[in-house]
Design a protein around this motif. Structure first.
Motif, PDB file in Angstrom:
ATOM      1  N   ASP A  52     -14.756 -68.077 -48.025  1.00 46.57           N
ATOM      2  CA  ASP A  52     -14.441 -69.140 -47.293  1.00 46.57           C
ATOM      3  C   ASP A  52     -13.346 -68.770 -46.120  1.00 46.57           C
ATOM      4  OD1 ASP A  52     -12.016 -68.345 -48.711  1.00 46.57           O
ATOM      5  OD2 ASP A  52     -11.851 -70.187 -49.768  1.00 46.57           O
ATOM      6  N   ARG A  79     -10.458 -73.189 -57.925  1.00 41.60           N
ATOM      7  CA  ARG A  79     -10.712 -74.289 -57.300  1.00 41.60           C
ATOM      8  C   ARG A  79     -12.323 -74.349 -57.084  1.00 41.60           C
ATOM      9  NH1 ARG A  79      -7.787 -74.194 -53.642  1.00 41.60           N
ATOM     10  NH2 ARG A  79      -9.278 -73.470 -51.887  1.00 41.60           N
ATOM     11  N   ARG A  81     -16.146 -75.502 -55.492  1.00 38.46           N
ATOM     12  CA  ARG A  81     -16.702 -76.229 -54.370  1.00 38.46           C
ATOM     13  C   ARG A  81     -18.124 -76.186 -54.375  1.00 38.46           C
ATOM     14  NH1 ARG A  81     -12.730 -73.310 -49.848  1.00 38.46           N
ATOM     15  NH2 ARG A  81     -10.846 -74.826 -50.054  1.00 38.46           N
ATOM     16  N   ASP A  82     -18.903 -77.185 -54.792  1.00 37.85           N
ATOM     17  CA  ASP A  82     -20.251 -77.085 -54.834  1.00 37.85           C
ATOM     18  C   ASP A  82     -20.935 -76.609 -53.334  1.00 37.85           C
ATOM     19  OD1 ASP A  82     -20.021 -78.155 -57.235  1.00 37.85           O
ATOM     20  OD2 ASP A  82     -20.392 -80.425 -56.671  1.00 37.85           O
ATOM     21  N   ASN A 127     -24.261 -69.883 -44.920  1.00 35.98           N
ATOM     22  CA  ASN A 127     -22.464 -70.367 -44.990  1.00 35.98           C
ATOM     23  C   ASN A 127     -22.381 -70.938 -43.427  1.00 35.98           C
ATOM     24  OD1 ASN A 127     -19.607 -70.334 -44.946  1.00 35.98           O
ATOM     25  ND2 ASN A 127     -19.470 -68.463 -45.730  1.00 35.98           N
ATOM     26  N   ASP A 130     -17.357 -73.633 -42.703  1.00 34.54           N
ATOM     27  CA  ASP A 130     -16.443 -74.607 -43.352  1.00 34.54           C
ATOM     28  C   ASP A 130     -17.251 -74.804 -44.655  1.00 34.54           C
ATOM     29  OD1 ASP A 130     -15.124 -76.545 -44.915  1.00 34.54           O
ATOM     30  OD2 ASP A 130     -14.670 -77.845 -43.168  1.00 34.54           O
ATOM     31  N   ASN A 132     -16.895 -76.482 -47.250  1.00 28.45           N
ATOM     32  CA  ASN A 132     -17.272 -77.807 -47.631  1.00 28.45           C
ATOM     33  C   ASN A 132     -18.359 -78.580 -47.031  1.00 28.45           C
ATOM     34  OD1 ASN A 132     -14.770 -78.032 -49.705  1.00 28.45           O
ATOM     35  ND2 ASN A 132     -13.722 -77.617 -47.657  1.00 28.45           N
ATOM     36  N   GLN A 133     -18.749 -78.077 -45.840  1.00 29.23           N
ATOM     37  CA  GLN A 133     -20.073 -78.710 -45.161  1.00 29.23           C
ATOM     38  C   GLN A 133     -21.260 -78.292 -45.782  1.00 29.23           C
ATOM     39  OE1 GLN A 133     -19.537 -77.738 -41.062  1.00 29.23           O
ATOM     40  NE2 GLN A 133     -17.771 -78.453 -40.775  1.00 29.23           N
ATOM     41  N   ASN A 134     -22.387 -78.968 -45.343  1.00 31.35           N
ATOM     42  CA  ASN A 134     -23.719 -78.646 -46.110  1.00 31.35           C
ATOM     43  C   ASN A 134     -24.087 -77.056 -45.649  1.00 31.35           C
ATOM     44  OD1 ASN A 134     -26.211 -79.610 -47.104  1.00 31.35           O
ATOM     45  ND2 ASN A 134     -27.061 -79.277 -44.912  1.00 31.35           N
ATOM     46  N   TRP A 135     -24.625 -76.446 -46.733  1.00 27.92           N
ATOM     47  CA  TRP A 135     -24.905 -75.168 -46.785  1.00 27.92           C
ATOM     48  C   TRP A 135     -26.543 -75.424 -46.430  1.00 27.92           C
ATOM     49  CZ3 TRP A 135     -22.747 -70.274 -48.524  1.00 27.92           C
ATOM     50  CH2 TRP A 135     -21.073 -70.271 -48.505  1.00 27.92           C
TER      51      TRP A 135
END
Length: 209
Positions: A52, A79, A81-82, A127, A130, A132-135
């Motif tokens: 990240d 933490r 994150r999916d 990747n 970010d 948290n965005q779509n991979w």
């Protein structure tokens, strides 16, 4: 099982339904207490990397029908994150991390165990920077049950290649050469020998200056 090195000391991580780590002792005494990274995760492939963009190691693993990234400061219960949903994979078996497309971001690659002679997939996820965005998901191949996966630059071109071995089917051992941009071409090394975590690479020794 996986080991990682922090700024203080090397640590050993264990996957057995929950990912945990403990310090490797510098003497013959037993190591320190277990610290839980995440509960109810896969007891198969896990991989550590800087995913990240911060200075702390992260963990890529499977939890249920999802690939997840776990990040933390070394304390318990990192933490989550999916990264992606993987309901179309029978069992995400091997997990590896590398910058596959050369954009400076650490990507995730997974091979599928299905116990069959065909239709086992290998995918990688780009990747986005970010996390948290779509991979974006990319399919690499469909083969017999892919229980072996390893990542290394096999031809010294500066790009990480993939080595995969089949547990069922034609039992191919294949080098997937990275052509750049996350594109791969297969080079069959051998076939007819079953591989269950047998197709592995090892780091090269650094040359002395």
């Amino acid at each position: 099982m996986h080991w990682r090195r922090s700024s203080k000391a090397a640590e050993l991580a264990v996957a057995s339904g929950a990912e945990c780590y403990f310090p490797i002792p510098t003497t013959r005494r037993r190591g320190g207490p277990l610290t839980r990274i995440c509960p109810e995760a896969s007891d198969e492939g896990i991989a550590f990397a800087y995913i990240d963009g911060d200075i702390l190691l992260d963990l890529a693993a499977r939890k249920g029908d999802r690939m997840v990234g776990q990040s933390g400061d070394g304390s318990a219960d990192w933490r989550r994150r999916d990264v992606a949903n993987v309901p179309n994979i029978v069992y995400p078996d091997r997990v590896a991390v590398a910058d596959l497309d050369g954009d400076g971001q650490t990507d995730i690659v997974v091979s599928e165990e299905n116990g069959q002679a065909d239709h086992a997939k290998a995918y990688w996820w780009r990747n986005p920077g970010d996390i948290n965005q779509n991979w974006e998901q990319q399919e690499i191949t469909s083969r017999g049950s892919l229980n072996s996966l390893s990542v290394a630059d096999m031809n010294d071109d500066g790009r990480p290649d993939l080595v995969m071995g089949e547990h069922r089917g034609a039992l191919r051992l294949s080098l997937w050469r990275n052509l750049g941009g996350g594109r791969f071409i297969e080079q069959v090394v051998d076939e007819g020998v079953e591989s269950h975590l047998g197709a592995r690479t090892r780091p090269r020794r650094r040359r002395r200056s």
